[in-house]
Enzyme design. Sequence first.
Site, mmCIF file in Angstrom:
data_model
loop_
_atom_site.group_PDB
_atom_site.id
_atom_site.type_symbol
_atom_site.label_atom_id
_atom_site.label_comp_id
_atom_site.label_asym_id
_atom_site.label_seq_id
_atom_site.Cartn_x
_atom_site.Cartn_y
_atom_site.Cartn_z
ATOM 1 N N ASP A 61 10.622 -34.403 -20.130
ATOM 2 C CA ASP A 61 9.733 -33.353 -19.610
ATOM 3 C C ASP A 61 8.357 -33.463 -20.259
ATOM 4 O O ASP A 61 7.324 -33.343 -19.603
ATOM 5 C CB ASP A 61 10.303 -31.952 -19.897
ATOM 6 C CG ASP A 61 11.093 -31.405 -18.720
ATOM 7 O OD1 ASP A 61 11.653 -32.221 -17.958
ATOM 8 O OD2 ASP A 61 11.161 -30.168 -18.562
ATOM 9 N N LYS A 65 18.142 -38.477 -34.570
ATOM 10 C CA LYS A 65 17.872 -37.562 -35.693
ATOM 11 C C LYS A 65 18.787 -38.030 -36.825
ATOM 12 O O LYS A 65 19.648 -37.294 -37.331
ATOM 13 C CB LYS A 65 18.142 -36.115 -35.243
ATOM 14 C CG LYS A 65 17.736 -35.043 -36.229
ATOM 15 C CD LYS A 65 16.228 -34.852 -36.357
ATOM 16 C CE LYS A 65 15.926 -33.877 -37.492
ATOM 17 N NZ LYS A 65 14.483 -33.821 -37.829
ATOM 18 N N TYR A 74 25.848 -32.371 -24.001
ATOM 19 C CA TYR A 74 26.059 -31.835 -22.657
ATOM 20 C C TYR A 74 27.541 -31.849 -22.279
ATOM 21 O O TYR A 74 27.970 -31.087 -21.419
ATOM 22 C CB TYR A 74 25.302 -32.678 -21.628
ATOM 23 C CG TYR A 74 23.864 -32.278 -21.387
ATOM 24 C CD1 TYR A 74 22.963 -32.199 -22.448
ATOM 25 C CD2 TYR A 74 23.412 -32.006 -20.106
ATOM 26 C CE1 TYR A 74 21.648 -31.854 -22.222
ATOM 27 C CE2 TYR A 74 22.091 -31.662 -19.880
ATOM 28 C CZ TYR A 74 21.212 -31.589 -20.938
ATOM 29 O OH TYR A 74 19.903 -31.249 -20.697
ATOM 30 N N ASP A 127 16.378 -35.271 -22.323
ATOM 31 C CA ASP A 127 16.043 -34.168 -21.432
ATOM 32 C C ASP A 127 14.703 -33.570 -21.854
ATOM 33 O O ASP A 127 13.802 -33.366 -21.044
ATOM 34 C CB ASP A 127 17.150 -33.102 -21.491
ATOM 35 C CG ASP A 127 16.839 -31.911 -20.599
ATOM 36 O OD1 ASP A 127 16.393 -32.134 -19.459
ATOM 37 O OD2 ASP A 127 17.032 -30.764 -21.053
ATOM 38 N N ASP A 178 11.776 -35.487 -33.655
ATOM 39 C CA ASP A 178 10.647 -34.570 -33.872
ATOM 40 C C ASP A 178 9.336 -35.358 -33.960
ATOM 41 O O ASP A 178 8.310 -34.963 -33.406
ATOM 42 C CB ASP A 178 10.860 -33.678 -35.112
ATOM 43 C CG ASP A 178 11.349 -34.440 -36.327
ATOM 44 O OD1 ASP A 178 11.714 -35.631 -36.206
ATOM 45 O OD2 ASP A 178 11.372 -33.857 -37.434
HETATM 46 C C1 IPM Z 1 17.153 -32.667 -15.813
HETATM 47 C C2 IPM Z 1 17.506 -31.216 -15.741
HETATM 48 C C3 IPM Z 1 19.019 -31.083 -15.853
HETATM 49 C C4 IPM Z 1 19.428 -31.624 -17.197
HETATM 50 C C5 IPM Z 1 19.548 -29.665 -15.616
HETATM 51 C C6 IPM Z 1 19.091 -29.117 -14.289
HETATM 52 C C7 IPM Z 1 21.033 -29.615 -15.741
HETATM 53 O O1 IPM Z 1 16.837 -30.495 -16.717
HETATM 54 O O2 IPM Z 1 17.630 -33.434 -14.948
HETATM 55 O O3 IPM Z 1 16.406 -33.041 -16.712
HETATM 56 O O4 IPM Z 1 19.360 -30.919 -18.214
HETATM 57 O O5 IPM Z 1 19.836 -32.778 -17.251
HETATM 58 MG MG MG Z 2 15.419 -31.629 -17.791
#
Ligand code: IPM
Ligand code: MG
Length: 360
Positions: A251, A191, A142, A247, A223
Amino acid sequence: MNCKIAVIRGDGIGPEIVDATIGCLEAVAHRFGHTFKYAFPLMGGAAIDSTGVPLPQETIDECLNSDAVLLGAVGGPKWDNLATHLRPEKGLLNLRSALGLYANVRPAVLYEQLRGDSPLKPAITKKGINLVVVRELTGGIYFGPRGYRAGKYGQEAYDTEAYSKKEIERIAKVAFDVAMGRGKRVTSIDKANVLESSQLWRATVTKVAEQYPEIELSHMLVDNCAMQLVRDPSQFDVILCPNMFGDILSDEAAMITGSIGLLPSSSLGSTKLGLYEPIHGSAPDIAGTDTANPIATILAAAMMLSTSLELPKETAALEKAIKTILGKGYRTPDIYSTGNKKVSCSKMGELIALEVLNGK
Ligand code: IPM
Ligand code: MG
């Protein structure tokens, strides 16, 4: 106690979920005799629209000058075609960096009442899900060198994954500390079979673990972790990840609980100042309809009360109120099923606030 909270409403459903949350914070303040002062700095799309940039310096100053930062969510299709450095998301990334918030803590819990909402089979969810993703937040791909250059097939774009030992050490410590307060198991994700930076990650995490003899540390390739999260999420306690892997996996971890609208996250650094936000995004498709679920943001506010403001009784009162209201069957549309009482975003906020005021 007097506290100053910088509130970034953000875009999409951000303003709705944040306003519902402020109602709950005010109830906490009233019941426990505190004064919370709010500042409303702009970030993301709202900041772009009014100032031309996603993170005005004023916002950074306002946040640094506060005890905690509460954020709704940023981004939306309106700003999708802007250059990377002008996108709403860049505001969030730069804010994390400017505030030194290198540790992102994202719990994923399967709530008993919402077990049926998990996309996983009952045979898997019956073992429960209660894990925390600890994600490195201000390093890795990032923030590494990026740009365009001449490549083998003409112009190419690149981003770089880079980690220093120091960055790995400090996030590993956060993960081990979190694990000490719960199941004492850390799974570190990398990884290392391919990436140099992952080899340093693995070696450094292993070294830091020596300071935590009670912790059971294991390493898992990213993975495999993506697969294990859907095969048997009950195996995880704390999952420690570099920025990008965290990230993605956070999710996934949130989704398998079926309750992404209920999960909060905190971003912390080396001071008490933290940034608290829901795990979910700005959901532009339902913005303005008063149907979003404010509970993730209200739980983020509870994390804020506990971590940055150090108010344990108040935290417990707010968390209890949320459980009571869910227990009474109130549901926003995202978690509604037959037999429950469907309520709007603002109504859910009011119910929880009232419960805080009345609860003892
Ligand atoms: C998160 C989001 C952010 C990230 C985006 C909105 C920049 O996906 O907080 O997980 O990738 O960190
Ligand atoms: Mg995210």
